[in-house]
Write an enzyme that holds these catalytic residues in place. Structure first.
Site, PDB file in Angstrom:
ATOM      1  N   ASN A 164       0.864  -1.181   0.000  1.00 24.09           N
ATOM      2  CA  ASN A 164       0.000   0.000   0.000  1.00 24.09           C
ATOM      3  C   ASN A 164       0.898   1.228   0.000  1.00 24.09           C
ATOM      4  O   ASN A 164       1.531   1.537   1.000  1.00 24.09           O
ATOM      5  CB  ASN A 164      -0.884  -0.036   1.259  1.00 24.09           C
ATOM      6  CG  ASN A 164      -1.713   1.231   1.409  1.00 24.09           C
ATOM      7  OD1 ASN A 164      -1.794   2.046   0.489  1.00 24.09           O
ATOM      8  ND2 ASN A 164      -2.337   1.399   2.572  1.00 24.09           N
TER       9      ASN A 164
ATOM     10  N   LYS B 216       0.033   4.274  -0.215  1.00 25.68           N
ATOM     11  CA  LYS B 216      -0.584   5.462   0.408  1.00 25.68           C
ATOM     12  C   LYS B 216      -0.400   6.671  -0.528  1.00 25.68           C
ATOM     13  O   LYS B 216      -0.451   6.503  -1.742  1.00 25.68           O
ATOM     14  CB  LYS B 216      -0.010   5.682   1.812  1.00 25.68           C
ATOM     15  CG  LYS B 216      -0.127   4.394   2.651  1.00 25.68           C
ATOM     16  CD  LYS B 216       0.175   4.552   4.101  1.00 25.68           C
ATOM     17  CE  LYS B 216      -0.011   3.198   4.796  1.00 25.68           C
ATOM     18  NZ  LYS B 216       0.160   3.273   6.249  1.00 25.68           N
TER      19      LYS B 216
ATOM     20  N   HIS C   1      -9.475   1.261   5.230  1.00 27.96           N
ATOM     21  CA  HIS C   1      -8.150   1.401   5.860  1.00 27.96           C
ATOM     22  C   HIS C   1      -8.285   2.331   7.077  1.00 27.96           C
ATOM     23  O   HIS C   1      -9.064   3.286   7.048  1.00 27.96           O
ATOM     24  CB  HIS C   1      -7.142   1.956   4.853  1.00 27.96           C
ATOM     25  CG  HIS C   1      -5.733   1.885   5.362  1.00 27.96           C
ATOM     26  ND1 HIS C   1      -5.225   2.813   6.241  1.00 27.96           N
ATOM     27  CD2 HIS C   1      -4.757   0.976   5.150  1.00 27.96           C
ATOM     28  CE1 HIS C   1      -3.976   2.471   6.542  1.00 27.96           C
ATOM     29  NE2 HIS C   1      -3.664   1.360   5.891  1.00 27.96           N
TER      30      HIS C   1
ATOM     31  N   GLU D 183      -6.562   4.696   8.063  1.00 31.32           N
ATOM     32  CA  GLU D 183      -6.330   6.115   7.769  1.00 31.32           C
ATOM     33  C   GLU D 183      -7.588   6.737   7.155  1.00 31.32           C
ATOM     34  O   GLU D 183      -7.863   7.921   7.357  1.00 31.32           O
ATOM     35  CB  GLU D 183      -5.098   6.268   6.861  1.00 31.32           C
ATOM     36  CG  GLU D 183      -3.823   6.015   7.662  1.00 31.32           C
ATOM     37  CD  GLU D 183      -2.663   5.447   6.872  1.00 31.32           C
ATOM     38  OE1 GLU D 183      -2.680   5.486   5.640  1.00 31.32           O
ATOM     39  OE2 GLU D 183      -1.716   4.939   7.529  1.00 31.32           O
TER      40      GLU D 183
ATOM     41  N   GLU E 154      -4.976  -4.868  10.729  1.00 31.58           N
ATOM     42  CA  GLU E 154      -3.935  -3.855  10.881  1.00 31.58           C
ATOM     43  C   GLU E 154      -4.154  -3.116  12.190  1.00 31.58           C
ATOM     44  O   GLU E 154      -4.916  -2.142  12.234  1.00 31.58           O
ATOM     45  CB  GLU E 154      -3.985  -2.857   9.722  1.00 31.58           C
ATOM     46  CG  GLU E 154      -3.763  -3.477   8.365  1.00 31.58           C
ATOM     47  CD  GLU E 154      -3.239  -2.457   7.363  1.00 31.58           C
ATOM     48  OE1 GLU E 154      -2.201  -2.735   6.753  1.00 31.58           O
ATOM     49  OE2 GLU E 154      -3.839  -1.377   7.219  1.00 31.58           O
TER      50      GLU E 154
ATOM     51  N   GLY F  22       2.996   2.305  10.762  1.00 33.81           N
ATOM     52  CA  GLY F  22       3.940   3.407  10.595  1.00 33.81           C
ATOM     53  C   GLY F  22       4.697   3.757  11.871  1.00 33.81           C
ATOM     54  O   GLY F  22       5.353   4.788  11.940  1.00 33.81           O
TER      55      GLY F  22
ATOM     56  N   SER G  37       3.892  -2.167  10.164  1.00 35.65           N
ATOM     57  CA  SER G  37       5.357  -2.248  10.301  1.00 35.65           C
ATOM     58  C   SER G  37       5.931  -3.595   9.862  1.00 35.65           C
ATOM     59  O   SER G  37       6.889  -4.093  10.462  1.00 35.65           O
ATOM     60  CB  SER G  37       5.786  -1.911  11.734  1.00 35.65           C
ATOM     61  OG  SER G  37       5.406  -0.583  12.058  1.00 35.65           O
TER      62      SER G  37
HETATM   63  P1  13P Z   1       3.340   0.390   7.584  1.00 32.87           P
HETATM   64  O1  13P Z   1       3.812  -0.890   6.978  1.00 32.87           O
HETATM   65  O2  13P Z   1       4.054   1.594   7.086  1.00 32.87           O
HETATM   66  O3  13P Z   1       3.271   0.301   9.097  1.00 32.87           O
HETATM   67  O4  13P Z   1       1.802   0.601   7.086  1.00 32.87           O
HETATM   68  C1  13P Z   1       0.902  -0.437   7.222  1.00 32.87           C
HETATM   69  C2  13P Z   1      -0.336  -0.097   6.473  1.00 32.87           C
HETATM   70  O5  13P Z   1      -1.080   0.780   6.841  1.00 32.87           O
HETATM   71  C3  13P Z   1      -0.624  -0.853   5.239  1.00 32.87           C
HETATM   72  O6  13P Z   1      -1.911  -0.613   4.779  1.00 32.87           O
END
Ligand code: 13P
Length: 249
Positions: free
Chosen positions: A9, A11, A95, A97, A167, A173, A212
């Site tokens: 992803n 983003k 997601h 976010e 997740e 992150g 992560s």
């Molecule tokens: P990270 O791997 O940067 O922690 O992000 C995970 C994520 O949100 C994947 O959709």
């Protein structure tokens, strides 16, 4: 057997040019890899160029979001059909976010999963608890609520087409990965809950872990019985580290 899925992803990173450069560098690194489904989720403007470049390789392309309507006066949105038309094969739904910064609700995630299935895209339904929810002992309650809202309108026959991604918000992150047993505990719970919905079809639903994930921790995560792949953020942005994750075994 469930074929593992490793999805990246991106983003809000990478222009169309950056995305194309990634694909050109990445494909040779994974050319010999078998038995893993690879999916790239670039920003909207990169869907078409990435889809063009991966044509014939088996690599999937995901939209990071869609609206649930087929079309309409929804400024700034795209429909599942438009994502598919641009070359997407998958779509990330709900997601954290999107939930956190764009007020997406459980109900919207359910509508989006339905809309995505209706145009034959594969939904990747994301769910997971915040740190406060985990510390309050609410992890199972939260993920169950998100799961049932997301999958409530999906029939058992369609079930195996859905991918679920656990997740934990506190691991996204932050560099703080859930330990493999911590993740497995939630994955096993999710599969049990899916079994109540769809009976035996639950055995073929892929449940990915996200938060992560890196080349260093992918193998221990993948060794768990109910972890069927990963949804990778930061470590999917470089062709080398994403290819190392794809080649986890
Ligand atoms: P990270 O791997 O940067 O922690 O992000 C995970 C994520 O949100 C994947 O959709």
């Amino acid at each position: 057997m469930r074929v593992p899925v490793i999805a990246g992803n991106w983003k809000m990173y990478k222009t169309a040019g950056d995305s194309a450069a990634f694909v050109r560098a990445f494909l040779p690194l994974v050319a010999g890899v078998r038995g893993v489904e690879i999916v790239l989720a670039p920003p909207f403007p990169s869907i078409a160029p990435v889809a063009q470049l991966v044509k014939g390789t088996g690599v999937g392309v995901a939209s990071q979001n869609v609206h649930f309507a087929a079309e309409g006066a929804y400024t700034g949105e795209i429909s599942p059909f438009m994502a598919a038309d641009a070359g997407a094969t998958h779509c990330i739904v709900g997601h954290s976010e999107r939930r956190q910064y764009f007020a997406e609700s459980d109900e919207m995630a359910g509508k989006k999963v339905r809309a995505v299935l209706s145009v034959s895209l594969t939904p990747i339904l994301c769910l997971g608890e915040t740190l406060a929810e985990r510390e309050a002992g609410k992890t199972f309650e939260v993920v169950e609520r998100q799961l049932l809202a997301g999958l409530g309108a999906v029939s058992p026959a369609e079930g195996p087409r859905v991918i679920v991604a656990y997740e934990p918000v506190w691991a996204i992150g932050t560099g703080k990965t859930a330990t493999a047993p911590q993740a497995q505990e939630v994955h096993a719970f999710l599969r049990l809950r899916i079994r109540r919905l769809w009976k035996d079809a639950a055995a073929s639903v892929r449940i990915l872990y996200g938060g992560s994930v890196k080349p260093e921790n992918i193998s221990s995560l993948m060794s768990q019985a109910d972890i069927d792949g990963a949804l990778v953020g930061g470590a999917s942005l470089s062709p080398g580290s994403f290819a190392d994750i794809v080649k986890f075994h």
